[in-house]
Design a protein around this motif. Structure first.
Motif, mmCIF file in Angstrom:
data_model
loop_
_atom_site.group_PDB
_atom_site.id
_atom_site.type_symbol
_atom_site.label_atom_id
_atom_site.label_comp_id
_atom_site.label_asym_id
_atom_site.label_seq_id
_atom_site.Cartn_x
_atom_site.Cartn_y
_atom_site.Cartn_z
ATOM 1 N N ARG A 74 0.811 -1.216 0.000
ATOM 2 C CA ARG A 74 0.000 0.000 0.000
ATOM 3 C C ARG A 74 0.849 1.273 0.000
ATOM 4 O O ARG A 74 0.600 2.168 -0.812
ATOM 5 N N ASP A 78 0.745 3.948 -3.025
ATOM 6 C CA ASP A 78 0.353 5.340 -2.759
ATOM 7 C C ASP A 78 1.368 6.316 -3.350
ATOM 8 O O ASP A 78 0.998 7.330 -3.950
ATOM 9 N N LYS A 79 2.656 6.022 -3.204
ATOM 10 C CA LYS A 79 3.708 6.883 -3.765
ATOM 11 C C LYS A 79 3.694 6.856 -5.288
ATOM 12 O O LYS A 79 3.874 7.885 -5.938
ATOM 13 N N ARG A 81 1.075 6.268 -7.223
ATOM 14 C CA ARG A 81 -0.102 7.028 -7.662
ATOM 15 C C ARG A 81 0.102 8.525 -7.507
ATOM 16 O O ARG A 81 -0.270 9.307 -8.390
#
Length: 91
Positions: A74, A78-79, A81
């Motif tokens: 995750r 997240d990074k 995206r």
């Protein structure tokens, strides 16, 4: 998808240009012909973006809404995206 100048980009001294020779940026300094480390990073941007998109699609092959990646991935996702959104002006 961003509408940036397609890569690859190259660096010569402080000039970053497209494969067709179009000047994308000229960084201050480094007029002596040495290569600015920031210029190398900027010139690598199209390939880095492509690698991020490939990594995202590999982790979430069925799309973002169906991504059931493990918790340990995750923070990485997240990074990825966030970086892609930044290149597209969607920060």
């Amino acid at each position: 998808m961003s509408n940036h100048t397609p890569g690859p980009w190259q660096v010569e001294g402080n000039i970053i240009s497209s494969r067709t020779g179009f000047t994308l940026a000229k960084l201050p300094g480094f007029e002596d012909g040495s290569v600015d480390p920031n210029a190398r990073l900027i010139a690598a941007a199209p390939e880095l973006l492509e690698a991020l998109r490939l990594a995202h699609d590999t982790i979430c092959p069925e799309g973002e809404s169906k991504c059931g990646c493990e918790n340990f991935l995750r923070p990485v996702l997240d990074k990825i995206r966030a970086a892609i959104k930044k290149t597209e002006g969607r920060e």
